[in-house]
Scaffold this motif. Structure first.
Motif, PDB file in Angstrom:
ATOM      1  N   MET A   2       0.830  -1.210   0.000  1.00 29.02           N
ATOM      2  CA  MET A   2       0.000   0.000   0.000  1.00 29.02           C
ATOM      3  C   MET A   2       0.862   1.256   0.000  1.00 29.02           C
ATOM      4  N   LEU A   3       1.875   1.269   0.866  1.00 26.52           N
ATOM      5  CA  LEU A   3       2.726   2.448   0.963  1.00 26.52           C
ATOM      6  C   LEU A   3       3.472   2.687  -0.347  1.00 26.52           C
ATOM      7  N   HIS A   4       4.004   1.639  -0.942  1.00 26.60           N
ATOM      8  CA  HIS A   4       4.704   1.786  -2.227  1.00 26.60           C
ATOM      9  C   HIS A   4       3.747   2.299  -3.307  1.00 26.60           C
ATOM     10  N   MET A   5       2.537   1.767  -3.323  1.00 28.08           N
ATOM     11  CA  MET A   5       1.556   2.190  -4.311  1.00 28.08           C
ATOM     12  C   MET A   5       1.200   3.664  -4.122  1.00 28.08           C
ATOM     13  N   ILE A  42      -0.326   8.964   2.979  1.00 31.39           N
ATOM     14  CA  ILE A  42       0.967   8.300   3.190  1.00 31.39           C
ATOM     15  C   ILE A  42       1.249   8.161   4.678  1.00 31.39           C
ATOM     16  N   LEU A  43       0.952   9.186   5.461  1.00 29.22           N
ATOM     17  CA  LEU A  43       1.171   9.117   6.907  1.00 29.22           C
ATOM     18  C   LEU A  43       0.295   8.050   7.562  1.00 29.22           C
ATOM     19  N   ILE A  44      -0.921   7.906   7.087  1.00 25.03           N
ATOM     20  CA  ILE A  44      -1.815   6.865   7.623  1.00 25.03           C
ATOM     21  C   ILE A  44      -1.245   5.484   7.316  1.00 25.03           C
ATOM     22  N   ALA A  45      -0.779   5.287   6.088  1.00 21.57           N
ATOM     23  CA  ALA A  45      -0.185   3.999   5.710  1.00 21.57           C
ATOM     24  C   ALA A  45       1.076   3.728   6.529  1.00 21.57           C
ATOM     25  N   GLN A  46       1.884   4.753   6.748  1.00 17.89           N
ATOM     26  CA  GLN A  46       3.093   4.589   7.554  1.00 17.89           C
ATOM     27  C   GLN A  46       2.754   4.213   8.995  1.00 17.89           C
ATOM     28  N   SER A  47       1.664   4.762   9.519  1.00 14.54           N
ATOM     29  CA  SER A  47       1.245   4.437  10.886  1.00 14.54           C
ATOM     30  C   SER A  47       0.882   2.963  11.015  1.00 14.54           C
ATOM     31  N   SER A  48       0.188   2.443  10.021  1.00 16.17           N
ATOM     32  CA  SER A  48      -0.149   1.019  10.022  1.00 16.17           C
ATOM     33  C   SER A  48       1.115   0.175   9.957  1.00 16.17           C
ATOM     34  N   LEU A  49       2.038   0.600   9.153  1.00 19.90           N
ATOM     35  CA  LEU A  49       3.304  -0.113   9.009  1.00 19.90           C
ATOM     36  C   LEU A  49       4.102  -0.085  10.313  1.00 19.90           C
TER      37      LEU A  49
END
Length: 135
Positions: A43-46, A57-64
């Protein structure tokens, strides 16, 4: 099943992104952290490839970061939490609930790595802001 339904849609399709997010969240909450990690990384790469808004992007990074923590990859979580906190400061400013939550997550990562002085310094800066903003 949800993922397979939307797999053939273009990457730019909002529904496909939501399906990916739901898949990652379901895997995470079922404690399938390695599988969730693969989904969140994709998801983050996409999102980066598509030039998504920094908020997404920040939301995806938080999940990661949460997934890294769950897998015991504390250094990776710390690095991600630092990036998220910096991003939130830049995007939302210090007097914002999302920024304060990011500061809390960052300090939690520091404490988990026994970097207490850094955590104290961060919390000494953010506690007065939290009191003022959150009451």
């Amino acid at each position: 099943a949800c993922w397979k339904t939307y797999l053939g849609r273009p990457e730019t399709d909002e529904v496909q992104g939501m399906a990916m997010s739901m898949l990652g969240n379901g895997l995470f909450f079922a404690h399938n952290y390695e599988d969730a990690l693969s989904v969140y990384e994709a998801m983050l790469h996409m999102l980066r490839r598509l030039g998504a808004a920094e908020e997404h992007i920040l939301i995806a990074q938080s999940s990661l970061a949460s997934t890294y923590r769950a897998l015991g990859r504390n250094e990776d979580a710390l690095q991600m939490d630092r990036d998220i906190y910096s991003g939130r400061l830049r995007l939302n400013g210090e007097e914002n609930g999302h920024t304060l939550l990011a500061a809390n997550n960052y300090s939690t990562s520091l404490i988990g790595l026994k970097r207490f002085e850094e955590a104290k310094s961060l919390l000494r800066r953010t506690m007065p802001v939290a009191r003022r903003v959150l009451g």
